[in-house]
Scaffold this motif. Structure first.
Motif, PDB file in Angstrom:
ATOM      1  N   THR A   1     -20.275 -16.730  12.187  1.00 23.40           N
ATOM      2  CA  THR A   1     -21.598 -15.950  12.181  1.00 23.40           C
ATOM      3  C   THR A   1     -21.598 -14.912  13.295  1.00 23.40           C
ATOM      4  OG1 THR A   1     -22.317 -18.103  11.378  1.00 23.40           O
ATOM      5  CG2 THR A   1     -23.826 -16.629  11.920  1.00 23.40           C
ATOM      6  N   SER A   2     -21.174 -15.094  14.252  1.00 28.00           N
ATOM      7  CA  SER A   2     -21.481 -14.191  15.484  1.00 28.00           C
ATOM      8  C   SER A   2     -20.863 -12.814  15.153  1.00 28.00           C
ATOM      9  CB  SER A   2     -21.050 -14.738  16.980  1.00 28.00           C
ATOM     10  OG  SER A   2     -19.643 -14.780  16.704  1.00 28.00           O
ATOM     11  N   ARG A   3     -19.835 -12.802  14.234  1.00 24.88           N
ATOM     12  CA  ARG A   3     -19.094 -11.754  14.163  1.00 24.88           C
ATOM     13  C   ARG A   3     -19.154 -11.200  12.783  1.00 24.88           C
ATOM     14  NH1 ARG A   3     -12.688 -12.005  13.006  1.00 24.88           N
ATOM     15  NH2 ARG A   3     -12.544 -13.594  11.171  1.00 24.88           N
ATOM     16  N   THR A   4     -20.301 -11.376  12.168  1.00 22.91           N
ATOM     17  CA  THR A   4     -20.378 -11.047  10.611  1.00 22.91           C
ATOM     18  C   THR A   4     -20.607  -9.608  10.207  1.00 22.91           C
ATOM     19  OG1 THR A   4     -21.803 -13.290  10.209  1.00 22.91           O
ATOM     20  CG2 THR A   4     -22.070 -11.291   8.656  1.00 22.91           C
ATOM     21  N   GLU A   5     -21.424  -9.036  11.255  1.00 19.67           N
ATOM     22  CA  GLU A   5     -21.544  -7.575  11.068  1.00 19.67           C
ATOM     23  C   GLU A   5     -20.217  -6.765  11.287  1.00 19.67           C
ATOM     24  OE1 GLU A   5     -23.814  -3.812  13.393  1.00 19.67           O
ATOM     25  OE2 GLU A   5     -24.152  -5.815  13.977  1.00 19.67           O
ATOM     26  N   TRP A   6     -19.488  -7.058  12.527  1.00 19.97           N
ATOM     27  CA  TRP A   6     -18.286  -6.590  12.530  1.00 19.97           C
ATOM     28  C   TRP A   6     -17.192  -6.651  11.325  1.00 19.97           C
ATOM     29  CZ3 TRP A   6     -13.367  -8.328  12.668  1.00 19.97           C
ATOM     30  CH2 TRP A   6     -12.339  -7.688  12.922  1.00 19.97           C
ATOM     31  N   LYS A   7     -17.181  -7.964  10.685  1.00 20.66           N
ATOM     32  CA  LYS A   7     -16.258  -8.175   9.816  1.00 20.66           C
ATOM     33  C   LYS A   7     -16.599  -7.635   8.460  1.00 20.66           C
ATOM     34  CE  LYS A   7     -13.917 -12.223   7.698  1.00 20.66           C
ATOM     35  NZ  LYS A   7     -14.089 -13.846   7.747  1.00 20.66           N
TER      36      LYS A   7
END
Length: 612
Positions: A69-75
């Protein structure tokens, strides 16, 4: 720190030690022995209670989901970047149905150019690793060891680890689009050799706020396994017996792969209040734990001086991060061309599609037909030599039809397109001269090299980051060789049989670095350096003042020539005859100059005496 009794360290171990008369051992020593026993086990999960295993599996999956969830934007951006690099077609129905949907390959060309340059720079011949001597080496023993290690590791990466070169090629093609890629470096008891596998950043999850892999509390590698691979691991004891059923979302495909979460984390398995590093493998869908293995070296385990507790347990980090552009906001995951060129690519694509749509409308035409004009068909399409009948006088046909005006592609849009493409090339370092297109036939070599150097600024900074990652990866392989290599290992380089000793791998005597030069990444730069060495050799003034043989060695090395020593004469002690002659002439000139100055001084003194 809390302590644990034998009952806390596992029933099987407790029974064995009690039978051996070890029941009187202090609790701290019992914990130490338990950890040493577990370090030798293929699967520690066999000694853990089923309820505790279930709790561990749920915790692993829950915390992996938090990190995801913490890296959703990057992914999301990384996946979109890969689609753009692959020129994925997306149908468009605006401003009309099936409108143009062209993707300009700005990012694709940037990625291909980057991979082509990097691959040739990293793997340039059979020698890709070199050892640099650390400290004094009066006897030359350290240099000999460094040479043997350099040749062996280069041979090992190219020939004994077949996945390494292929994964390096894939890594360099994926890195510029995703932003970062990982390498997993470990020793495989099954294969009996070192392994270095590429891991996509999309399959490697840590919290986006992580600063370093050395301090992160957990990292998760997601990977698939086919049913027959799972059965093999159960048979050899790597996995626990498990009934995972059919992979979800695969309909009737019994051979579809299952996904697993391999989480490198800290757990307090012996309940002594101190968490140890472990590798926990969990089935992604069911959260069932199939394996737990120690992630520490038992040789480093020890108690504090008072013998009451364990010292810090070092975790082995087998992952190496290959970064592209650093995230300006400080996030762990780096950025690729996709993030930097996203807005420019969208403008370029929109501009091209608008121009194509305008040309389409101009060619196809269209407009209004009055209700008084009766056509025999609802739609008329014209081709050469074909006429259509309509019910209307000739003059009224012209009056009943109104053609919409479509002026065609705008020249302003064309200028905007050129400006945006040029801006994208500036960011991606894919100027025409770097892709092999010379701007002028009369341009001097010095000017050309200056333009290349300026155009390579962005690329060189990225390549230096790759150089650092390569150095770290080679360091991990060096440590594995020092631990698992046979006492004496033979290998063949260019039909020449060589040997390396495990004792050669001494970290205090050498530093392992890539052969690739982070400052020279193009053939033009190498040729310029080689030509500089040769100019010194040809210069009649500089030649006597330098070591010609060493300059020739560097000249041939810059050209990529192997077995340079075979092309040169044997080393000579002292200066060559030509150098001796030049030195004699220099000495004679110096003596003559001194004699001339002495004569001037004597003449001056004589004049002074005459005056007095």
């Amino acid at each position: 720190m809390a302590t644990a009794s034998y009952a806390d360290t596992g029933p099987a171990t407790h029974k064995r030690r009690k039978a051996n008369g070890e029941d009187r051992t202090p609790k701290a020593e019992a914990v130490l022995r338990q950890l040493m026993d577990w370090a030798d086990m293929t699967n520690v999960a066999e000694e853990i209670d089923s309820d505790k295993l279930r709790a561990i599996g749920d915790r692993v999956k829950r915390e992996w989901e938090l990190d995801e969830t913490s890296r959703t934007e990057w992914k999301t951006k990384a996946e979109k970047s890969l689609d753009r690099a692959m020129l994925k077609n997306e149908p468009r129905n605006y401003p009309f149905e099936n409108a143009a949907s062209v993707k300009y390959p700005l990012q694709t060309v940037a990625g291909l150019q980057f991979a082509a340059r990097s691959y040739a720079a990293i793997i340039d011949g059979q020698r890709i690793v070199k050892g640099q001597v650390v400290g004094d080496d009066e006897t030359g023993e350290k240099r000999s060891k460094a040479d043997r290690v350099s040749k062996h590791m280069s041979y090992q990466l190219i020939n004994e680890m077949p996945e390494w070169e292929e994964d390096t090629d894939t890594l360099l093609h994926q890195l510029p689009h995703v932003g970062c890629v990982f390498r997993k470096v470990f020793y495989s008891p099954t294969l009996g050799r070192n392994c270095s596998e590429m891991v996509s950043a999309l399959d490697f999850c840590v919290n986006q706020k992580t600063r370093s892999l050395d301090t992160v509390p957990r990292m998760t590698h997601t990977f698939p396994l086919y049913p027959h691979e799972i059965e093999e691991r159960v048979t050899d004891g790597t996995f626990q017996e498990c009934d995972l059923g059919q992979a979800p979302g695969t309909e009737d495909d019994d051979d579809a792969p299952h996904e697993f979460l391999e989480q490198h984390r800290y757990l307090d398995l012996d309940d002594d209040g101190y968490r140890e590093p472990w590798i926990v493998t969990v089935h992604k869908e069911t959260a069932e734990v199939v394996r737990i293995v120690a992630n520490y070296d038992p040789a480093t385990l020890s108690l504090t001086e008072d013998g009451k507790r364990l010292k810090r347990i070092a975790r082995y980090n087998m992952f190496v991060k290959y970064p592209f552009f650093r995230d300006p906001r400080g996030g762990f995951y780096d950025l690729g061309f996709g993030a930097l060129l996203e807005s420019i690519s969208e403008v370029v694509d929109s501009t091209i599609n608008q121009m194509l749509d305008a040309g389409h409308l101009q060619n196809a035409g269209g407009g209004f037909i009055g209700s008084g004009l009766r056509l025999k068909k609802s739609q008329l399409r014209f081709s050469p030599g074909v006429y259509h009948n309509v019910d209307a006088p000739g003059a009224k046909v012209r009056e009943a039809i109104y053609n919409m005006e479509h002026p065609g592609p705008s020249p302003v849009l064309f200028q905007l397109l050129g400006m945006m493409i040029e801006a994208g090339k500036e960011i991606a370092s894919i100027k025409d001269i770097l892709t092999g297109d010379m701007p002028s036939q009369n341009q001097t070599a010095t000017t050309t090299l200056a333009v290349i150097e300026q155009g390579m600024k962005v690329y060189t900074s990225i390549y230096k980051r790759i150089y650092r990652a390569l150095k770290k990866e080679y360091g991990l392989l060096f440590a594995l060789n020092a631990k698992f290599l046979p006492e004496q290992h033979y290998f063949t380089v260019l039909d020449d049989r060589k040997a390396v000793l495990r004792s050669d791998y001494e970290p205090d005597t050498m530093d392992i670095v890539p052969v690739a030069d982070p400052n020279i990444v193009t053939d033009m730069q190498r040729m310029a350096r080689a030509e500089a060495y040769m100019q010194v050799v040809k210069d009649p003034v500089l030649n006597p003042l330098v070591d010609v043989r060493e300059h020739l060695v560097r000249y041939y090395t810059a050209l990529g020539v192997e077995d340079v020593e075979k092309l040169l004469p044997p080393k000579q002690e002292g200066p060559s005859p030509e150098q001796q002659k030049q030195q004699e002439l220099t000495m004679r000139g110096a003596e003559a100059e001194v004699a001339g100055k002495e004569a001037q001084v004597a003449e001056t003194h004589a004049k002074v005496e005459e005056t007095q």
